[in-house]
Design an enzyme around this catalytic site. Structure first.
Site, PDB file in Angstrom:
ATOM      1  N   THR A  27       0.877  -1.099  -0.029  1.00 34.17           N
ATOM      2  CA  THR A  27      -0.042  -0.190   0.056  1.00 34.17           C
ATOM      3  C   THR A  27       0.918   1.251   0.030  1.00 34.17           C
ATOM      4  OG1 THR A  27      -1.816  -1.155   1.142  1.00 34.17           O
ATOM      5  CG2 THR A  27      -1.648   1.274   1.290  1.00 34.17           C
ATOM      6  N   GLN A 101      -4.219  -7.180  -6.534  1.00 32.53           N
ATOM      7  CA  GLN A 101      -4.964  -7.976  -5.330  1.00 32.53           C
ATOM      8  C   GLN A 101      -6.089  -7.209  -4.911  1.00 32.53           C
ATOM      9  OE1 GLN A 101      -3.387  -6.746  -1.088  1.00 32.53           O
ATOM     10  NE2 GLN A 101      -2.355  -8.802  -1.313  1.00 32.53           N
ATOM     11  N   HIS A 179      -6.944 -11.024  -1.217  1.00 34.59           N
ATOM     12  CA  HIS A 179      -6.210 -10.500  -0.059  1.00 34.59           C
ATOM     13  C   HIS A 179      -7.243 -11.391   1.245  1.00 34.59           C
ATOM     14  CE1 HIS A 179      -4.102  -8.510   2.936  1.00 34.59           C
ATOM     15  NE2 HIS A 179      -3.999  -7.323   2.419  1.00 34.59           N
ATOM     16  N   TYR A 184      -7.842  -8.502   7.492  1.00 33.40           N
ATOM     17  CA  TYR A 184      -9.018  -7.864   6.654  1.00 33.40           C
ATOM     18  C   TYR A 184     -10.169  -8.822   6.580  1.00 33.40           C
ATOM     19  CZ  TYR A 184      -5.357  -4.138   6.090  1.00 33.40           C
ATOM     20  OH  TYR A 184      -4.735  -3.330   6.229  1.00 33.40           O
TER      21      TYR A 184
END
Length: 378
Positions: A27, A101, A179, A184
Site C-alpha cells: 500500500t 490484489q 487478500h 481484513y
C-alpha cells in the site's frame, strides 16, 4: 548472484514467470480520489523494467470504503478500469506480469472517513465486534477502530469481489490475488474472535472458512486458474489471532480446501515481529512455524513465501524444494531494480525514505519516496 534456483522460470496458472522473485502487495496511498495515476504507472514500470517476475499490485478496494489510507485505489468503476489498464499495458510492454490484489477491509474502516461517507453504507464485518487499535490520521482527532455492522447477507460482498474480478479482467491483469491476510475481511471471517455468527458463515471451522472459499470460487469463474490467495496464519495485525490449535485447525482446512480449487499459488506470510502488535502488554500474534505447519496441505498450487525473506534464504528454500518462489515487500519500495541487483550480485543498499512511505496531509510531491529511488550501476 544469489544462485540459479530463483532464476528458473515457473508456470503459475496459465502464465510463465521468467523468475521466482515477486513483488508483494504494498500500500502506497497515491491514488487520487481512488483512481490510478501516471505517477503510479511510472512506479510499476520501474519495477517491471527492474526484472520482477511477478508484480502484485497494492491492495485494490473492491468497493468504496473509509480505510486508514485516504488515497487507496479502487476497481469498481469504468474510470478505474481504464486507469489500471494503462498500468497493466505498460508493465506488459516492460516484460513483466501483474496480478491485481482484491481487497475489502471489513471492520477496519471508519464511518467518519470521507470515502465511507461517500459510500453511504455502514462499515460491514462478519460480526459487530470491534478491532482494537487503529489510527485514522486523516480524520480529526485520529480516532481508532469502531464497532462495525454485522453484514446481513455475506453473499453481497462475495458478489462485489466478483464484480471487481470482472473489472480486473477488463483491465488486462494476468490474474488476481484475494487478500486473505492481515486482519481484513477474509481474515475476519476465518477468526473465531471477530466472527461470532450463528449461521452458515460462523461457528465451526468449515463455516468460518466458507466466505473466503466462496469468494475464491466466484473469482475463479472469471479468471480460471489465474487466481491466488494471500494468508497470514500467525495473525496479529489488525487484532486477529486465535489459540495455536484453533489456528492450526482453521488454516490447515482453509488452505487445503483452497488448494483443491485449482488456484495458481498460495502466498504464505510467516510470522514477523514487524506485523505483530502488542495489546495490554501482550503480543497479539500466534507465533508458529507457518511454512512447516501448512506446506503439507499445498499439493497443487505453487507456494510463495513472504515476510522478511532474503534472496539468499529464498534461493536455499527453492533449491531445497520447500517453496516455489518468494515475495518481497519493503525492499521493493527502496529498490525498483531489486531482481537485477540480485542477479548481478549488487547490494540492496538504498536508504528508505521513511517520512514519505505514505502520503499525508502535508505531502506535496507524491513522487518523493516513491519513484525517486536510484538504480544500481551495471
Amino acid at each position: 548472484m544469489a544462485g540459479k534456483a530463483l532464476f528458473n522460470p515457473i508456470q503459475i496458472g496459465s502464465i510463465t514467470l521468467e523468475n521466482r522473485i515477486g513483488m508483494a502487495a504494498l500500500t502506497r496511498n497515491r491514488a487520487e480520489n481512488t483512481y490510478p495515476t501516471e505517477l503510479m504507472k511510472e512506479y510499476y514500470i520501474q519495477r517491471a523494467v527492474g526484472g520482477t517476475g511477478l508484480i502484485i499490485t497494492e491492495a485494490i478496494l473492491i468497493t468504496r470504503q473509509g480505510t486508514e489510507w485516504a488515497h487507496a485505489p479502487g476497481l469498481w468503476d469504468d474510470k478505474q478500469v481504464a486507469g489500471w489498464k494503462t498500468i497493466v499495458d505498460a508493465v506488459h510492454e516492460a516484460g513483466s506480469k501483474i496480478y491485481a490484489q482484491l481487497w475489502h477491509v471489513g471492520r477496519v474502516a471508519h464511518p467518519d472517513a470521507p470515502e465511507q461517507k461517500l459510500a453511504g453504507v455502514p462499515v460491514y464485518a462478519p460480526s459487530a465486534v470491534s478491532a482494537r487499535g487503529g489510527k485514522f490520521r486523516h480524520i480529526p482527532g485520529a480516532p481508532g477502530y469502531v464497532t462495525p455492522t454485522a453484514i446481513d447477507d455475506p453473499w453481497v460482498i462475495v458478489e462485489q469481489f466478483k464484480h471487481a474480478a470482472v473489472n480486473a479482467k477488463k483491465a488486462g491483469f494476468d490474474g488476481v490475488q484475494l487478500h486473505g491476510a492481515n486482519g481484513y475481511i477474509v481474515s475476519q471471517f476465518l477468526d473465531s474472535n471477530s466472527n461470532r455468527r450463528p449461521d452458515q458463515w460462523g461457528g465451526s471451522v468449515e463455516n468460518r472458512c466458507r466466505f473466503g472459499l466462496e469468494v475464491l470460487k466466484v473469482i475463479i469463474e472469471v479468471f480460471g486458474p489465474d487466481v491466488a490467495i494471500k494468508v497470514s496464519p500467525a495473525g496479529g495485525y489488525n487484532d486477529v489471532g486465535m489459540p495455536l490449535q484453533d489456528t492450526l485447525d482453521t488454516f490447515s482446512y482453509f488452505i487445503s480446501e483452497a488448494d483443491k480449487l485449482g488456484i495458481s499459488f498460495i502466498e504464505l506470510v510467516r510470522y514477523a515481529k514487524l506485523f505483530d502488535i502488542v495489546i495490554d502488554g501482550v503480543p497479539r500474534s500466534t507465533k508458529h512455524d507457518v511454512l512447516a505447519s501448512y506446506h503439507p496441505y499445498i499439493k497443487n498450487a505453487k507456494l510463495f513465501l513472504n515476510a522478511e525473506v532474503t534472496p539468499e534464504e529464498g534461493e536455499e528454500l527453492v533449491a531445497a524444494g520447500k517453496i516455489d518462489g518468494i515475495l518481497i515487500g519493503f525492499n521493493f519500495i527502496t529498490h525498483p531494480d531489486l531482481v537485477k541487483r540480485v542477479l548481478h550480485g549488487k547490494p540492496l543498499d538504498n536508504i528508505p525514505d521513511i517520512p514519505h512511505l505514505q502520503t499525508n496531509k502535508s505531502s506535496t510531491d507524491w513522487s518523493a519516496g516513491y519513484t525517486d529511488y536510484p538504480i544500481a550501476v551495471y
